[in-house]
Design an enzyme around this catalytic site. Structure first.
Site, PDB file in Angstrom:
ATOM      1  N   LYS A   9      13.506  -7.284  -3.700  1.00 30.91           N
ATOM      2  CA  LYS A   9      13.361  -7.754  -4.941  1.00 30.91           C
ATOM      3  C   LYS A   9      14.779  -8.411  -5.331  1.00 30.91           C
ATOM      4  CE  LYS A   9      11.396  -4.013  -6.620  1.00 30.91           C
ATOM      5  NZ  LYS A   9      10.694  -2.087  -7.908  1.00 30.91           N
ATOM      6  N   HIS A  68     -17.702  -6.533  13.986  1.00 37.18           N
ATOM      7  CA  HIS A  68     -18.148  -7.715  14.478  1.00 37.18           C
ATOM      8  C   HIS A  68     -16.204  -8.423  14.720  1.00 37.18           C
ATOM      9  CE1 HIS A  68     -22.673  -7.240  14.345  1.00 37.18           C
ATOM     10  NE2 HIS A  68     -22.415  -6.078  12.776  1.00 37.18           N
ATOM     11  N   GLY A  70       6.743   5.253  -6.460  1.00 34.19           N
ATOM     12  CA  GLY A  70       5.618   4.176  -6.873  1.00 34.19           C
ATOM     13  C   GLY A  70       4.451   4.361  -5.865  1.00 34.19           C
ATOM     14  N   ARG A  71       4.664   4.450  -4.708  1.00 32.56           N
ATOM     15  CA  ARG A  71       3.300   4.063  -4.544  1.00 32.56           C
ATOM     16  C   ARG A  71       2.380   6.158  -4.645  1.00 32.56           C
ATOM     17  NH1 ARG A  71       7.797   3.789  -1.524  1.00 32.56           N
ATOM     18  NH2 ARG A  71       8.945   5.442  -0.368  1.00 32.56           N
ATOM     19  N   GLU A 131       5.389   2.408   3.520  1.00 34.33           N
ATOM     20  CA  GLU A 131       6.694   2.202   2.942  1.00 34.33           C
ATOM     21  C   GLU A 131       7.333   3.329   2.785  1.00 34.33           C
ATOM     22  OE1 GLU A 131       6.293   0.050  -0.556  1.00 34.33           O
ATOM     23  OE2 GLU A 131       7.416   1.358  -1.974  1.00 34.33           O
ATOM     24  N   LYS A 191       6.953   0.819 -13.263  1.00 31.64           N
ATOM     25  CA  LYS A 191       8.560   1.747 -13.342  1.00 31.64           C
ATOM     26  C   LYS A 191       9.505   1.399 -13.663  1.00 31.64           C
ATOM     27  CE  LYS A 191      10.298   5.783 -10.411  1.00 31.64           C
ATOM     28  NZ  LYS A 191       9.858   6.377  -8.972  1.00 31.64           N
ATOM     29  N   GLU A 246       8.207 -10.523 -10.344  1.00 32.22           N
ATOM     30  CA  GLU A 246       6.524 -10.848 -10.226  1.00 32.22           C
ATOM     31  C   GLU A 246       6.428 -10.310 -11.493  1.00 32.22           C
ATOM     32  OE1 GLU A 246       8.072  -9.019  -7.203  1.00 32.22           O
ATOM     33  OE2 GLU A 246       7.847 -10.140  -6.216  1.00 32.22           O
TER      34      GLU A 246
END
Ligand code: G6Q
Length: 548
Positions: free
Chosen positions: A512, A384, A267-268, A353, A206, A212
């Site tokens: 960031k 399990h 973003g999410r 978030e 965005k 990263e």
């Protein structure tokens, strides 16, 4: 002014909680044969059963009162009319507008947003068709066989989850990969299996500034240019999805290869935007549209259904019930579908978030708990592993069981065994296993009374552990879109009751900036003294070992 724990409804709920906290669900089911009918909602292909919760009709009534007192209906209207509800970033919250049908106008400030949204969708459609048909080829005129989405957080988790879930719709001649981590291992592990001549990179960001993503994007560009021996290869092998045209141009991606989205999409919440182009490349544009349609169906349900028949509203209110009255600190997401393997990860970001906040919209530091920890894993793998704690541990962990009637990979017989586990687990969590039954079983197995007394407490299950069951006819792009949207709106409901801003993420922004400062300390020769003794110590040890 509304404040959650000062509201009238909160006080009434507190009293009600004290009255019912010891009632066992087993007894609630025994005394009311209609519990399932009363506490379940059907929405198209989705059945939402919330009867295995520690609630009575009175609980729902009081929770709905709370929603009224928190002005939930007005807040829902506010989001759907484009109000600037993300106040700290001064933004509208309009991811729902990304899934509005082409013929339905969404007018904000005199502008029809639908038109912009569909212009980008058509650009996506055109591009996807070109890649899938082989019209858009690599620099050496070979068909694209592999697509790599480079992005992180919201620019990775949503599309990755959908691509994995709908893998059965992806044709054999195209593969979609995701690289998010700046750990060089992540990109390297992908590159070693890829052919530069047939690989397309999508740089999804965005902001187009995230460390990263930008570092991985640069490495990918070097790999293409080195291997194809020309900087001109970039135009065939790179596209970008961003709100930052300038940043994209500076990276060397032409405007025609950029797919735009807007600040009103967090973003999410962005998998519905061009950030979802990796999904469309995998499952095809028509299927991508069905994903949008499913989410739109839920938007309409959320906007128009009365609160007590509104699935995201009930889900969100139950979260409040357990977090703020029972003191639950986590929620387990348990999909009975291997296809939904990434779903808990996506929800971790979406919910935590959004609602991992401690200050109300009126700047008051809260004196109650907000977002629970979201975690989970597909059934039956989870059974399990950590189900032990859910059944017999000391914490109350509300669970969401999510399953499908039909399996996309067929094999009805085995699917029945799989789903039998889903139903059995929700039943066991609710009922538990009482002493009397355990004694009976142990006697039948030939144990003496002394032996029975020794083992008895370990074999008793208290039950009364709540769960929601979300049973969906079939996993399709449409039902998946609907499922994701249910959770998006559930998240919004929680935020409205706590009166926090679910749409900013200052904690993420902090990360960031922090790392950028320390990178310089790692590359200089001097001993680092800039921070606390622990951080200095770690940095200096790292530098010493690196130097050898
Ligand atoms: C999501 C957050 C965050 C964001 C990533 C990537 O809601 O804002 O997870 O998606 O930090 O940001 P960019 O897309 O700007 O690279």
């Amino acid at each position: 002014m509304y404040y959650f724990t000062k509201s009238q409804a909160y006080k009434r709920l507190k009293r009600h909680f004290n009255e019912i906290k010891h009632i066992h669900m087993r007894d609630l089911f025994k005394s009311d044969g209609d519990r399932f009918e009363k506490f379940s909602i059907k929405l198209g292909p989705i059945l939402f059963d919330f009867s295995k919760n520690r609630i009575t009709e009175k609980t729902i009534e009081l929770l709905i009162d709370l929603a009224h007192e928190a002005s939930l209906e007005e807040k829902i209207k506010g989001m759907f009319s484009g109000e600037v509800i993300n106040t700290t970033e001064k933004r509208r919250v309009m991811h729902w507008a990304l899934r509005v049908p082409e013929n339905k106008e969404v007018v904000v400030d005199g502008k029809n947003i639908t038109k912009d949204v569909w212009n980008v969708l058509k650009k996506i459609e055109h591009f996807v068709k070109k890649v899938r048909s082989g019209t858009h080829m690599g620099f050496t005129n070979k068909k694209i066989t592999d697509v790599v989405n480079i992005g992180i957080g919201g620019s990775d988790l949503g599309p990755k989850m959908v691509v994995k879930a709908l893998n059965f719709l992806i044709p054999e001649d195209i593969k979609v990969h995701f690289v998010s981590n700046i750990d060089p291992a992540h990109l390297s592990m992908q590159l070693q299996r890829l052919n530069p001549e047939t690989t397309l990179f999508i740089i999804s960001s965005k902001s187009f500034t995230t460390l990263e993503t930008m570092e991985n994007a640069k490495r990918a560009r070097e790999w293409i240019v080195e291997n194809l021996k020309s900087a001109d290869a970039v135009k065939n092998h790179f596209i970008a999805v961003s709100t930052n045209l300038q940043g994209v141009k500076e990276f060397g991606i032409a405007e025609e290869n950029m797919f735009e989205f807007w600040d009103f999409v967090g973003g999410r919440y962005s998998l519905w935007s061009a950030i979802g182009i990796s999904i469309a490349l995998g499952i095809g544009f028509e299927n991508f549209k069905k994903l949008l349609n499913g989410a739109h169906m839920v938007d309409e349900h959320f906007k128009n259904s009365p609160l007590n028949k509104n699935i995201p509203v009930i889900m969100g209110l139950l979260d409040i019930w357990y977090t703020n009255f029972f003191g639950a600190s986590s929620i387990a997401i348990l999909p009975y579908s291997q296809c939904l393997e990434e779903f808990p990860n996506h929800l971790q970001q979406l919910i935590m978030e959004s609602n991992g906040k401690r200050v109300t919209k009126e700047n008051r530091v809260v004196d109650f708990n907000t977002c629970p920890v979201i975690w989970g894993r597909v059934g039956t793998d989870g059974q399990h592993s950590f189900y032990q704690l859910i059944h017999q541990g000391t914490q109350l962990i509300p669970c969401d069981f999510i399953g499908f009637v039909k399996n996309p990979y067929n094999n009805e017989k085995i699917h029945d065994i799989f789903m039998a586990n889903f139903f059995a687990q929700t039943k066991a969590l609710m009922e538990g296993k009482q002493e009397q039954k355990v004694v009976e079983e142990l006697k039948n197995s030939g144990l003496s009374d002394t032996e029975i007394q020794k083992i008895l407490p370990h074999k008793v299950f208290p039950g009364n552990r709540p769960s929601n069951s979300i049973l969906i006819d079939e996993l399709t792009p449409y039902t998946l879109g609907a499922l994701i949207a249910l959770y998006e709106h559930r998240t919004f409901v929680q935020g409205c009751i706590w009166n926090i801003n679910s749409f900013d993420q200052w904690g993420v922004e902090l990360g960031k900036v922090l790392a950028k400062g320390i990178v310089n300390n790692l590359t200089t020769k001097e001993t680092c003294n800039a921070y606390d003794s622990s951080t200095n110590g770690l940095i200096n040890y790292y530098k010493k070992i690196k130097r050898g």
